[in-house]
Design a protein around this motif. Structure first.
Motif, PDB file in Angstrom:
ATOM      1  N   SER A 125      -0.584  -8.303  -3.039  1.00 36.28           N
ATOM      2  CA  SER A 125       0.699  -8.098  -2.348  1.00 36.28           C
ATOM      3  C   SER A 125       1.161  -6.638  -2.421  1.00 36.28           C
ATOM      4  O   SER A 125       2.054  -6.230  -1.684  1.00 36.28           O
ATOM      5  CB  SER A 125       1.775  -9.004  -2.956  1.00 36.28           C
ATOM      6  OG  SER A 125       1.973  -8.651  -4.315  1.00 36.28           O
ATOM      7  N   LEU A 126       0.557  -5.846  -3.308  1.00 43.22           N
ATOM      8  CA  LEU A 126       0.979  -4.448  -3.473  1.00 43.22           C
ATOM      9  C   LEU A 126       0.269  -3.512  -2.496  1.00 43.22           C
ATOM     10  O   LEU A 126       0.574  -2.319  -2.438  1.00 43.22           O
ATOM     11  CB  LEU A 126       0.717  -3.995  -4.913  1.00 43.22           C
ATOM     12  CG  LEU A 126       1.420  -4.835  -5.989  1.00 43.22           C
ATOM     13  CD1 LEU A 126       1.014  -4.374  -7.379  1.00 43.22           C
ATOM     14  CD2 LEU A 126       2.930  -4.761  -5.825  1.00 43.22           C
ATOM     15  N   LEU A 127      -0.671  -4.039  -1.712  1.00 44.73           N
ATOM     16  CA  LEU A 127      -1.491  -3.168  -0.862  1.00 44.73           C
ATOM     17  C   LEU A 127      -0.689  -2.327   0.149  1.00 44.73           C
ATOM     18  O   LEU A 127      -0.949  -1.126   0.274  1.00 44.73           O
ATOM     19  CB  LEU A 127      -2.561  -4.000  -0.127  1.00 44.73           C
ATOM     20  CG  LEU A 127      -3.546  -3.174   0.701  1.00 44.73           C
ATOM     21  CD1 LEU A 127      -4.435  -2.308  -0.192  1.00 44.73           C
ATOM     22  CD2 LEU A 127      -4.410  -4.069   1.593  1.00 44.73           C
ATOM     23  N   PRO A 128       0.286  -2.906   0.873  1.00 46.96           N
ATOM     24  CA  PRO A 128       0.995  -2.081   1.873  1.00 46.96           C
ATOM     25  C   PRO A 128       1.603  -0.812   1.274  1.00 46.96           C
ATOM     26  O   PRO A 128       1.491   0.267   1.861  1.00 46.96           O
ATOM     27  CB  PRO A 128       2.079  -3.024   2.407  1.00 46.96           C
ATOM     28  CG  PRO A 128       1.509  -4.395   2.187  1.00 46.96           C
ATOM     29  CD  PRO A 128       0.729  -4.310   0.910  1.00 46.96           C
ATOM     30  N   GLY A 129       2.215  -0.924   0.090  1.00 49.78           N
ATOM     31  CA  GLY A 129       2.826   0.240  -0.558  1.00 49.78           C
ATOM     32  C   GLY A 129       1.771   1.285  -0.937  1.00 49.78           C
ATOM     33  O   GLY A 129       2.004   2.491  -0.815  1.00 49.78           O
ATOM     34  N   LEU A 130       0.619   0.800  -1.388  1.00 50.83           N
ATOM     35  CA  LEU A 130      -0.453   1.728  -1.780  1.00 50.83           C
ATOM     36  C   LEU A 130      -0.982   2.474  -0.562  1.00 50.83           C
ATOM     37  O   LEU A 130      -1.183   3.691  -0.601  1.00 50.83           O
ATOM     38  CB  LEU A 130      -1.605   0.963  -2.454  1.00 50.83           C
ATOM     39  CG  LEU A 130      -1.255   0.219  -3.741  1.00 50.83           C
ATOM     40  CD1 LEU A 130      -2.464  -0.556  -4.252  1.00 50.83           C
ATOM     41  CD2 LEU A 130      -0.749   1.181  -4.810  1.00 50.83           C
ATOM     42  N   ILE A 131      -1.174   1.736   0.534  1.00 47.09           N
ATOM     43  CA  ILE A 131      -1.677   2.374   1.761  1.00 47.09           C
ATOM     44  C   ILE A 131      -0.665   3.403   2.257  1.00 47.09           C
ATOM     45  O   ILE A 131      -1.030   4.521   2.639  1.00 47.09           O
ATOM     46  CB  ILE A 131      -1.978   1.305   2.842  1.00 47.09           C
ATOM     47  CG1 ILE A 131      -3.233   0.530   2.453  1.00 47.09           C
ATOM     48  CG2 ILE A 131      -2.141   1.956   4.217  1.00 47.09           C
ATOM     49  CD1 ILE A 131      -3.655  -0.547   3.439  1.00 47.09           C
ATOM     50  N   GLN A 132       0.611   3.038   2.199  1.00 50.94           N
ATOM     51  CA  GLN A 132       1.640   3.972   2.677  1.00 50.94           C
ATOM     52  C   GLN A 132       1.627   5.264   1.859  1.00 50.94           C
ATOM     53  O   GLN A 132       1.640   6.371   2.393  1.00 50.94           O
ATOM     54  CB  GLN A 132       3.020   3.306   2.608  1.00 50.94           C
ATOM     55  CG  GLN A 132       4.054   4.129   3.352  1.00 50.94           C
ATOM     56  CD  GLN A 132       5.438   3.513   3.268  1.00 50.94           C
ATOM     57  OE1 GLN A 132       5.613   2.397   2.769  1.00 50.94           O
ATOM     58  NE2 GLN A 132       6.417   4.243   3.739  1.00 50.94           N
ATOM     59  N   TYR A 133       1.566   5.105   0.514  1.00 47.46           N
ATOM     60  CA  TYR A 133       1.540   6.291  -0.360  1.00 47.46           C
ATOM     61  C   TYR A 133       0.299   7.146  -0.059  1.00 47.46           C
ATOM     62  O   TYR A 133       0.392   8.370   0.076  1.00 47.46           O
ATOM     63  CB  TYR A 133       1.543   5.858  -1.834  1.00 47.46           C
ATOM     64  CG  TYR A 133       1.335   7.019  -2.786  1.00 47.46           C
ATOM     65  CD1 TYR A 133       2.421   7.735  -3.295  1.00 47.46           C
ATOM     66  CD2 TYR A 133       0.043   7.407  -3.151  1.00 47.46           C
ATOM     67  CE1 TYR A 133       2.215   8.809  -4.138  1.00 47.46           C
ATOM     68  CE2 TYR A 133      -0.162   8.488  -3.998  1.00 47.46           C
ATOM     69  CZ  TYR A 133       0.923   9.180  -4.494  1.00 47.46           C
ATOM     70  OH  TYR A 133       0.717  10.258  -5.321  1.00 47.46           O
TER      71      TYR A 133
END
Ligand SMILES: NC(=O)c1ccc[n+]([C@@H]2O[C@H](COP(=O)([O-])OP(=O)(O)OC[C@H]3O[C@@H](n4cnc5c(N)ncnc54)[C@H](OP(=O)(O)O)[C@@H]3O)[C@@H](O)[C@H]2O)c1
Length: 255
Positions: A67-75
């Protein structure tokens, strides 16, 4: 010195990765991310989410939760940081997002960083291509009682590899509870055992008429995944944008 941001630092894999980085001479951690940042004391900052991270690194390593993937991709897109993700449980949408982001940054994704399991996958594809349809394929996996996803990302990677190799018609059958019809030759059975402290075992069974072949890999410690992830990190920091997998590294090591 490769500067690393580690997401999921307080998880069981995150702790092993941290320990190995501390023992290397070519890598250092510049920031850690964990939803419980107060669990550890470090000389570098620990944030509760990647969106709060002020540091920049040469690479972001992720052993956490899908579930943390979107934030990682954005960063990683915003800061142009290569991303190595080891997390399992990604959806089709997650994989599409990784693919899209890899147009802008180098990304390494593997559900299993052990070299041995990747050899098991290659051997499984070889066996699947060599044996006829009368050999029924079943995959059995065993993991510890804390694992939250089933089947494992590794099992799905094995099953997908067989399907791509020469079983395009295959249906994945997850357990057989409630089924009343006989098994079809095109079925690939997938069975998950959870208990105790298994690190991770995968057995691919080719059950034929009067003969059975079993290919099995047993992980004896989590170290193999951490060491594999660090080997792939060293590879990734030198790559152009693109989506990389274990086969890219294994192909390179054979040259
Ligand atoms: N590719 C490989 O070779 C490989 C090898 C081993 C494991 N894995 C995968 O790597 C991941 C981590 O494994 P692990 O054994 O370290 O698991 P773990 O011990 O459960 O650690 C997971 C980490 O993610 C955090 N987390 C979990 N759910 C979260 C959520 N909903 N929101 C925010 N943070 C969350 C945890 O925080 P808390 O500590 O607060 O719960 C912890 O820091 C899993 O997906 C696992 O399947 C991959």
């Amino acid at each position: 010195m490769i500067q690393i941001i580690l997401n999921g630092c307080n998880g069981s894999m995150g702790r092993v990765v941290s320990q190995f980085i501390a023992e290397t001479t070519d890598m250092t951690v510049v920031a850690d991310i964990d939803r419980s940042p107060n669990k550890q004391t470090n000389t570098y900052p620990v944030y509760n989410h990647i969106s709060n991270c002020k540091e920049r690194g040469d690479l972001l390593i992720d052993f956490s939760h899908h579930s943390l993937l979107p934030g990682l991709i954005q960063y990683c897109r915003t800061t142009h940081t290569p991303l190595l993700t080891a997390t399992s449980g990604f959806t089709e949408k997650d994989y599409r997002e990784l693919e899209a982001a890899s147009q802008e940054i180098p990304i390494f994704q593997s559900t299993n960083f052990s070299l041995g399991i990747n050899l098991l996958i290659a051997l499984t594809c070889y066996a699947a291509k060599s044996l006829d349809e009368n050999f029924n394929i079943e995959i059995l996996e065993k993991y510890h009682n804390k694992k939250i996803d089933a089947p494992s990302g590794t099992t799905l990677t094995i099953a997908d590899a067989v399907k791509k190799a020469n079983h395009e018609e295959a249906d994945f059958i997850y357990g057989r509870h409630g089924r009343t019809e006989v098994r079809k030759n095109t079925d690939i059975g997938i069975h998950s055992i959870r208990g105790g402290t298994y690190i991770g075992e995968h057995t691919v069974i080719f059950a034929g008429m009067d003969e059975i072949i079993e290919l099995k890999h047993v992980a004896l410690s989590k170290n193999i995944f951490a060491l594999g992830a660090l080997t792939c990190s060293r590879f990734l920091v030198h790559q152009e944008t693109g989506l990389y997998h274990m086969k890219d590294l294994l192909a390179l090591s054979k040259q």
